[in-house]
Each structure stands twice: as C-alpha cells, then as structure tokens.
Design an enzyme around this catalytic site. Sequence first.
Site, PDB file in Angstrom:
ATOM      1  N   ARG A 119       0.874  -1.189   0.000  1.00 22.31           N
ATOM      2  CA  ARG A 119       0.000   0.000   0.000  1.00 22.31           C
ATOM      3  C   ARG A 119       0.903   1.227   0.000  1.00 22.31           C
ATOM      4  O   ARG A 119       0.970   1.964   0.982  1.00 22.31           O
ATOM      5  CB  ARG A 119      -0.899   0.016   1.217  1.00 22.31           C
ATOM      6  N   GLN A 124      -0.271   2.618  -6.060  1.00 18.75           N
ATOM      7  CA  GLN A 124      -1.693   2.931  -5.881  1.00 18.75           C
ATOM      8  C   GLN A 124      -2.566   2.440  -7.036  1.00 18.75           C
ATOM      9  O   GLN A 124      -3.658   1.937  -6.819  1.00 18.75           O
ATOM     10  CB  GLN A 124      -1.880   4.433  -5.701  1.00 18.75           C
ATOM     11  N   ASP A 127      -3.452  -1.238  -6.794  1.00 17.55           N
ATOM     12  CA  ASP A 127      -3.988  -1.661  -5.503  1.00 17.55           C
ATOM     13  C   ASP A 127      -5.435  -2.140  -5.656  1.00 17.55           C
ATOM     14  O   ASP A 127      -6.378  -1.358  -5.588  1.00 17.55           O
ATOM     15  CB  ASP A 127      -3.878  -0.472  -4.539  1.00 17.55           C
ATOM     16  N   SER A 130      -7.972  -1.743  -2.697  1.00 21.73           N
ATOM     17  CA  SER A 130      -8.616  -0.425  -2.641  1.00 21.73           C
ATOM     18  C   SER A 130      -9.690  -0.286  -3.714  1.00 21.73           C
ATOM     19  O   SER A 130     -10.788   0.190  -3.436  1.00 21.73           O
ATOM     20  CB  SER A 130      -7.582   0.690  -2.838  1.00 21.73           C
ATOM     21  N   TYR A 226      -2.425   0.164   8.559  1.00 22.61           N
ATOM     22  CA  TYR A 226      -3.551  -0.709   8.912  1.00 22.61           C
ATOM     23  C   TYR A 226      -3.835  -0.638  10.409  1.00 22.61           C
ATOM     24  O   TYR A 226      -2.959  -0.268  11.197  1.00 22.61           O
ATOM     25  CB  TYR A 226      -3.224  -2.165   8.570  1.00 22.61           C
TER      26      TYR A 226
HETATM   27  P1  NAD Z   1      -9.068  -2.542   6.185  1.00 23.31           P
HETATM   28  O1  NAD Z   1     -10.026  -3.021   5.151  1.00 23.31           O
HETATM   29  O2  NAD Z   1      -8.003  -3.453   6.679  1.00 23.31           O
HETATM   30  O3  NAD Z   1      -9.939  -2.069   7.472  1.00 23.31           O
HETATM   31  C1  NAD Z   1     -11.034  -1.200   7.330  1.00 23.31           C
HETATM   32  C2  NAD Z   1     -11.037  -0.175   8.445  1.00 23.31           C
HETATM   33  O4  NAD Z   1     -11.434  -0.791   9.669  1.00 23.31           O
HETATM   34  C3  NAD Z   1      -9.683   0.469   8.719  1.00 23.31           C
HETATM   35  O5  NAD Z   1      -9.804   1.869   8.569  1.00 23.31           O
HETATM   36  C4  NAD Z   1      -9.381   0.072  10.151  1.00 23.31           C
HETATM   37  O6  NAD Z   1      -8.672   1.077  10.871  1.00 23.31           O
HETATM   38  C5  NAD Z   1     -10.777  -0.109  10.713  1.00 23.31           C
HETATM   39  N1  NAD Z   1     -10.844  -0.875  11.975  1.00 23.31           N
HETATM   40  C6  NAD Z   1     -10.163  -1.987  12.360  1.00 23.31           C
HETATM   41  N2  NAD Z   1     -10.517  -2.368  13.594  1.00 23.31           N
HETATM   42  C7  NAD Z   1     -11.470  -1.497  14.015  1.00 23.31           C
HETATM   43  C8  NAD Z   1     -12.252  -1.384  15.198  1.00 23.31           C
HETATM   44  N3  NAD Z   1     -12.101  -2.217  16.233  1.00 23.31           N
HETATM   45  N4  NAD Z   1     -13.143  -0.363  15.284  1.00 23.31           N
HETATM   46  C9  NAD Z   1     -13.299   0.514  14.244  1.00 23.31           C
HETATM   47  N5  NAD Z   1     -12.599   0.451  13.114  1.00 23.31           N
HETATM   48  C10 NAD Z   1     -11.688  -0.535  12.986  1.00 23.31           C
HETATM   49  O7  NAD Z   1      -8.388  -1.192   5.739  1.00 23.31           O
HETATM   50  P2  NAD Z   1      -8.281  -0.525   4.301  1.00 23.31           P
HETATM   51  O8  NAD Z   1      -9.543   0.206   4.030  1.00 23.31           O
HETATM   52  O9  NAD Z   1      -7.857  -1.521   3.308  1.00 23.31           O
HETATM   53  O10 NAD Z   1      -7.121   0.549   4.477  1.00 23.31           O
HETATM   54  C11 NAD Z   1      -6.419   0.741   5.663  1.00 23.31           C
HETATM   55  C12 NAD Z   1      -5.359   1.827   5.566  1.00 23.31           C
HETATM   56  O11 NAD Z   1      -4.515   1.687   4.436  1.00 23.31           O
HETATM   57  C13 NAD Z   1      -5.902   3.221   5.477  1.00 23.31           C
HETATM   58  O12 NAD Z   1      -5.065   4.031   6.261  1.00 23.31           O
HETATM   59  C14 NAD Z   1      -5.724   3.605   4.082  1.00 23.31           C
HETATM   60  O13 NAD Z   1      -5.650   5.020   3.899  1.00 23.31           O
HETATM   61  C15 NAD Z   1      -4.414   2.942   3.811  1.00 23.31           C
HETATM   62  N6  NAD Z   1      -4.255   2.769   2.371  1.00 23.31           N
HETATM   63  C16 NAD Z   1      -3.134   3.281   1.772  1.00 23.31           C
HETATM   64  C17 NAD Z   1      -2.965   3.148   0.413  1.00 23.31           C
HETATM   65  C18 NAD Z   1      -1.756   3.700  -0.283  1.00 23.31           C
HETATM   66  O14 NAD Z   1      -1.052   4.497   0.268  1.00 23.31           O
HETATM   67  N7  NAD Z   1      -1.509   3.278  -1.506  1.00 23.31           N
HETATM   68  C19 NAD Z   1      -3.900   2.473  -0.337  1.00 23.31           C
HETATM   69  C20 NAD Z   1      -5.018   1.950   0.302  1.00 23.31           C
HETATM   70  C21 NAD Z   1      -5.174   2.102   1.667  1.00 23.31           C
END
Ligand code: NAD
Length: 376
Positions: A119, A124, A127, A130, A226
């Site tokens: 990530r 991006q 990904d 996403s 994460y």
């Molecule tokens: P994910 O699908 O693993 O999780 C979904 C969300 O659930 C996350 O925001 C996580 O913090 C939240 N979560 C976990 N436990 C929880 C709890 N007990 N209560 C409430 N919320 C809870 O995550 P995702 O959507 O795939 O992405 C996670 C991170 O990765 C984000 O910070 C996102 O910005 C980052 N990201 C970065 C890139 C990049 O830089 N290329 C791309 C995609 C995502």
Amino acid sequence: MIIGVPKETRAGEHRVALVPDAVKQLVGDDIEVRVQSDAGSAAGFPDAQYEEVGAQIVPDAVAGADVVLRVAPPDDGEVSALAKGQVLVSFLEPLDQPALAQRLAHQGVTAFAMELMPRITRAQSMDALSSQSTISGYRAVLLAATRLPKIFPMLVTAAGTLSPAKVLIIGAGVAGLQAIGTARRLGAVVEAYDTRAAVKEQVESLGARFVELDLDTGDSEDAGGYAKAQSEEFYAEQRKQLGARAAKSDVVITTALVPGQTAPVLIPADAVRAMKPGSVVVDLAAAKGGNCECTEADQEIEVDGVRVVGHTNLPSEIPAHASQMYAKNLVTFLKHLVDEGKIQLDLEDEITSGALLAHDGAVTNEMVRGKLEGGA
Ligand code: NAD
C-alpha cells in the site's frame, strides 16, 4: 507473450480479470491475449467486444499461456491445470488459504497475490484491495437504502416532513470512506468511527461526524497504515459504546478489519435487538466472520425486525465497474513486470517482491510461510 483470461468459476463471481478496454492496452507485437469464451458475459462484456480489440476467444485460456489472470483464487482442479513456469496473477487469499500458496509453489507456478500489493503511493494504481473496496462501500449503502423502509434524505412536502436517515459507519478505511460519501450524497445524516484517529479529518471532510468513544486508541495503527488488533477488554468496551449509538441509527454499516485475523465483533446480538424494527445492518466484514454477532455469510436475516445483510462479495454485484477497475490494476502491474515483451522478475523491486506469493517451487511470502509453519 501470451496472456490468458479464464472464465471465473467461483459461485457468485461475476467479475472478469480483463475488460475489453484493458485488452486494448495490452495487445501488440509482443503480446497476445486469449480470453475464454463467455468470460466477460456476466460483467456485461460479450465475446464480440473482446474480438473487436484484438483478443482471441478460445475454449481454454490457460493451456499455453505465459501469464494467467484471474479474479478469484483457482480451485483444486484449476491449480492442477496450471503448468510449471506459468505466471498467475489473482486474488489468492494468502493469509486465509496458505495451503493454496503451497499447492501453487509445488506446481512450479510463479504466483502474485493482489492482496499482497504494497500500500505505497507508487503502487496505488495496482492496488486492487482499494479499487474493490471502493465498489463495496458504494454497494453497501445502496443495499441498506433499498432494505430500509424509509428514504435517506430529509423531505419537506405538502404531505408532511420526512426526517433524514441516520447512518453509522464503523471502520473508515477505503470502503468506509466511500460508504460515507455515498450515504451523504443520498442525503443521510452520517457518523463514523474508526480506531485510527488519523481518519477523523477525512471523515469530517466528507460531511460526516466523527464519533469519539471513551477509549484509548493510542497505539492503533501499524507501520503500513492498517489497524492493529486490540485487547478483548478494548473490544468489550467498544461494543458497549457502539451498541448505544447503533440503537439510535437507522442503518449501521460495518467495515472493520485487521489484516490476517478474523474480524472483531463490534455489534453484539443485544445491540441489534436494541435497534428500531426496520433498521438495517450491512456487514462488509461478513467474509471474515463479521463485525456483527448476528451476521450469516451470504445471507440476509431478520433479528427482531432488524435486517442483517451479510453478502460476502459486494464488488461482484457491480461487476462491470469492479472489473474495469480490477483490470486497470492488473494492466498497470503487468506493465510494471514486463520488459521487451517478457516478464522480468526483479526481486529487488518492492512492488514485485511484495506481491509475490510463490516462485521457484517455494512460498516466498514470510507471513504466509509463518502460517504454514504454524500449521494453519
Ligand atoms: P481494512 O479493510 O483493513 O480495514 C477497514 C477499516 O477498519 C480500517 O480503517 C481500520 O482502521 C478499521 N478498523 C479496524 N478495527 C477497528 C475497530 N475495532 N473499530 C473501528 N474500526 C476498525 O483497511 P483498508 O480500508 O484496506 O485501508 C487501511 C489503511 O490503508 C488506510 O489508512 C488507508 O488510507 C491505507 N491505504 C493506503 C494506500 C496507499 O497508500 N496506496 C492504499 C489503500 C489504503
């Protein structure tokens, strides 16, 4: 180089790995694309559209291909059909199905798992977690909106005033943020919670309220951005506080995940029973056990008049756009791997080595190897 796109066979999978537009970007002097007959039909792309852009429609797109592109992981028969030296790029559920990684390694396949794509900014456009979560977040809101016996926006009419739906979104990652935006566009009043305090600003910029719980979330984010797993005491307190908010909501959409683990249970059965009859819970974590205690995978059930929706493959319910985005991720990744019409594996490269699951007869990903050694 020959790229093969088989028809997906997993039940309920309507996506296809390459859409015609993506094929157009690949075919040329060095690259031939073979698409299994009917592979794109369920996503709205008939064979003729692939032929128009230069793909060959074939009965078997795997035999003889250098690279096989899939959406869902192959089943046992499909793994056996792969040949030594073939490259497979697909979702492969590496942390949930480590034995599949081992079978692919034994088969001599070079396998890339889209779930392992780093990530990082440079990756991006590759990904797929996403891109597919974006579709899931949107679809979750539409499911909720069509199940709820109310409309989302506030309406002031000659027949009276309708108050807006109240939507609570738990987990404000990629899917959660898309759900917030979609629910807001439909006119709902939205609030959202995440253990990662860093998302507060993003939640607010989409016009939702960030829910502050009386919980210490200090150490909630790992180096990859994460969520970290929390203690059972933390989850118990979170359930209590979120349950009270859920009772005041018409719709709860849960998206909370911790990589490599079953989803934390955040909405217990008594919280569902405390919701108003007619309310809806859409659990995007259904495939990982569910954030709601009542969720049944791939079912929609009623608990004391509350509808609990546990669809496990929401991207497949919007297959044209989900496939278009996934295909774009694959094309960008392939262009990253290919040089002068051939796959060149640069294992020093963070993206290539990050996404690599099996190569040269061995499982290459450390976390998956750890799971295999731990007897998972
Ligand atoms: P994910 O699908 O693993 O999780 C979904 C969300 O659930 C996350 O925001 C996580 O913090 C939240 N979560 C976990 N436990 C929880 C709890 N007990 N209560 C409430 N919320 C809870 O995550 P995702 O959507 O795939 O992405 C996670 C991170 O990765 C984000 O910070 C996102 O910005 C980052 N990201 C970065 C890139 C990049 O830089 N290329 C791309 C995609 C995502």
